[in-house]
Design a protein around this motif. Sequence first.
Motif, mmCIF file in Angstrom:
data_model
loop_
_atom_site.group_PDB
_atom_site.id
_atom_site.type_symbol
_atom_site.label_atom_id
_atom_site.label_comp_id
_atom_site.label_asym_id
_atom_site.label_seq_id
_atom_site.Cartn_x
_atom_site.Cartn_y
_atom_site.Cartn_z
ATOM 1 N N GLU A 71 0.838 -1.207 0.000
ATOM 2 C CA GLU A 71 0.000 0.000 0.000
ATOM 3 C C GLU A 71 0.871 1.254 0.000
ATOM 4 O O GLU A 71 0.572 2.231 -0.700
ATOM 5 C CB GLU A 71 -0.946 0.010 1.196
ATOM 6 C CG GLU A 71 -1.831 1.239 1.271
ATOM 7 C CD GLU A 71 -2.707 1.484 0.034
ATOM 8 O OE1 GLU A 71 -3.141 2.649 -0.151
ATOM 9 O OE2 GLU A 71 -2.964 0.552 -0.750
ATOM 10 N N LYS A 72 1.957 1.248 0.760
ATOM 11 C CA LYS A 72 2.888 2.380 0.719
ATOM 12 C C LYS A 72 3.410 2.549 -0.703
ATOM 13 O O LYS A 72 3.425 3.660 -1.240
ATOM 14 C CB LYS A 72 4.066 2.159 1.676
ATOM 15 C CG LYS A 72 3.707 2.266 3.135
ATOM 16 C CD LYS A 72 4.934 2.057 4.016
ATOM 17 C CE LYS A 72 4.562 2.068 5.475
ATOM 18 N NZ LYS A 72 5.729 1.968 6.360
ATOM 19 N N LEU A 73 3.814 1.442 -1.312
ATOM 20 C CA LEU A 73 4.335 1.469 -2.674
ATOM 21 C C LEU A 73 3.303 2.031 -3.644
ATOM 22 O O LEU A 73 3.628 2.879 -4.478
ATOM 23 C CB LEU A 73 4.765 0.067 -3.111
ATOM 24 C CG LEU A 73 5.229 -0.076 -4.560
ATOM 25 C CD1 LEU A 73 6.434 0.804 -4.851
ATOM 26 C CD2 LEU A 73 5.533 -1.558 -4.850
ATOM 27 N N ARG A 74 2.058 1.607 -3.538
ATOM 28 C CA ARG A 74 1.005 2.098 -4.443
ATOM 29 C C ARG A 74 0.874 3.617 -4.351
ATOM 30 O O ARG A 74 0.824 4.316 -5.365
ATOM 31 C CB ARG A 74 -0.331 1.418 -4.107
ATOM 32 C CG ARG A 74 -1.463 1.777 -5.081
ATOM 33 C CD ARG A 74 -2.817 1.306 -4.589
ATOM 34 N NE ARG A 74 -3.278 2.028 -3.408
ATOM 35 C CZ ARG A 74 -3.701 3.289 -3.406
ATOM 36 N NH1 ARG A 74 -3.719 3.998 -4.517
ATOM 37 N NH2 ARG A 74 -4.120 3.852 -2.290
ATOM 38 N N GLN A 75 0.837 4.134 -3.114
ATOM 39 C CA GLN A 75 0.671 5.584 -2.945
ATOM 40 C C GLN A 75 1.893 6.359 -3.425
ATOM 41 O O GLN A 75 1.765 7.408 -4.060
ATOM 42 C CB GLN A 75 0.357 5.895 -1.485
ATOM 43 C CG GLN A 75 -1.023 5.424 -1.070
ATOM 44 C CD GLN A 75 -1.401 5.859 0.326
ATOM 45 O OE1 GLN A 75 -1.084 6.967 0.734
ATOM 46 N NE2 GLN A 75 -2.072 4.982 1.061
ATOM 47 N N TRP A 76 3.089 5.854 -3.108
ATOM 48 C CA TRP A 76 4.302 6.536 -3.550
ATOM 49 C C TRP A 76 4.406 6.494 -5.076
ATOM 50 O O TRP A 76 4.763 7.479 -5.703
ATOM 51 C CB TRP A 76 5.533 5.890 -2.913
ATOM 52 C CG TRP A 76 5.808 6.413 -1.526
ATOM 53 C CD1 TRP A 76 5.305 5.957 -0.351
ATOM 54 C CD2 TRP A 76 6.659 7.501 -1.197
ATOM 55 N NE1 TRP A 76 5.787 6.686 0.701
ATOM 56 C CE2 TRP A 76 6.632 7.643 0.208
ATOM 57 C CE3 TRP A 76 7.462 8.368 -1.943
ATOM 58 C CZ2 TRP A 76 7.356 8.621 0.875
ATOM 59 C CZ3 TRP A 76 8.185 9.342 -1.279
ATOM 60 C CH2 TRP A 76 8.122 9.472 0.115
ATOM 61 N N ARG A 77 4.092 5.360 -5.687
ATOM 62 C CA ARG A 77 4.163 5.243 -7.154
ATOM 63 C C ARG A 77 3.251 6.276 -7.813
ATOM 64 O O ARG A 77 3.636 6.956 -8.765
ATOM 65 C CB ARG A 77 3.787 3.830 -7.595
ATOM 66 C CG ARG A 77 4.010 3.587 -9.072
ATOM 67 C CD ARG A 77 3.550 2.211 -9.532
ATOM 68 N NE ARG A 77 4.037 1.082 -8.794
ATOM 69 C CZ ARG A 77 5.198 0.468 -9.002
ATOM 70 N NH1 ARG A 77 6.018 0.901 -9.936
ATOM 71 N NH2 ARG A 77 5.531 -0.576 -8.281
ATOM 72 N N ALA A 78 2.038 6.417 -7.304
ATOM 73 C CA ALA A 78 1.090 7.385 -7.869
ATOM 74 C C ALA A 78 1.603 8.808 -7.742
ATOM 75 O O ALA A 78 1.494 9.613 -8.671
ATOM 76 C CB ALA A 78 -0.272 7.227 -7.191
ATOM 77 N N ALA A 79 2.189 9.138 -6.616
ATOM 78 C CA ALA A 79 2.658 10.510 -6.381
ATOM 79 C C ALA A 79 3.917 10.847 -7.169
ATOM 80 O O ALA A 79 4.126 12.003 -7.527
ATOM 81 C CB ALA A 79 2.918 10.721 -4.888
ATOM 82 N N LEU A 80 4.740 9.861 -7.446
ATOM 83 C CA LEU A 80 5.988 10.118 -8.137
ATOM 84 C C LEU A 80 5.852 10.061 -9.650
ATOM 85 O O LEU A 80 6.810 10.371 -10.367
ATOM 86 C CB LEU A 80 7.075 9.134 -7.667
ATOM 87 C CG LEU A 80 7.471 9.282 -6.198
ATOM 88 C CD1 LEU A 80 8.447 8.201 -5.799
ATOM 89 C CD2 LEU A 80 8.043 10.660 -5.906
ATOM 90 N N ALA A 81 4.688 9.716 -10.129
ATOM 91 C CA ALA A 81 4.446 9.670 -11.583
ATOM 92 C C ALA A 81 4.001 11.056 -12.051
ATOM 93 O O ALA A 81 2.847 11.429 -11.911
ATOM 94 C CB ALA A 81 3.365 8.636 -11.891
ATOM 95 N N VAL A 82 4.953 11.834 -12.553
ATOM 96 C CA VAL A 82 4.594 13.164 -13.094
ATOM 97 C C VAL A 82 5.073 13.282 -14.517
ATOM 98 O O VAL A 82 5.942 12.601 -14.971
ATOM 99 C CB VAL A 82 5.188 14.319 -12.260
ATOM 100 C CG1 VAL A 82 4.498 14.392 -10.928
ATOM 101 C CG2 VAL A 82 6.683 14.222 -12.103
#
Length: 175
Positions: A164-175
């Motif tokens: 779940e941490k990975l999912r949230q970080w992946r979404a935020a770092l995709a710019v």
Amino acid sequence: MRSSSRSDVPEAASFPPVVGHDPGILVLGSMPGVRSLERQQYYAHPRNAFWPVMAEVFGFDAALPYEARLAQLAAHGVALWDVLAQCRRPGSLDAAIERDSIVCNDFSAFLARHGGIRRICFNGATAEQLFRRHALPGLAERQLPELVRLPSTSPAHAGMVFEEKLRQWRAALAV
């Protein structure tokens, strides 16, 4: 009532920012923990999920030497820093930061130098709270990138599974 002096608690000083050529994202922690300070490396505690998360998001080996991991972040447009320049804190827990000892990093100058930063990602709630309390009042509205709080990668934040941490970080770092 006896007043207690905290002069026996040493000052902790953060590291310089890690910034590549043209960062689009700034990841902010609060203040490096004891292990990180000892090793002079961001997120050096072996149970901190920061480097495994970054490795998954950007496709590199989390076991790379420290300098190579920093280069991977820079190559992907991610800068790394802490909200606090210094503070007193016994141990590594953010809750132990002595509030009267806080010195914030100079985000006005940093954001002026790195105008391409579009998003600031906070590694946990404390980093966000410290930024909002100590840095935000000195920033002009036009300087403000998007602010995103992410789950802490600290081993102290065990209430959320890695995936779940990975999912949230992946979404935020995709710019």
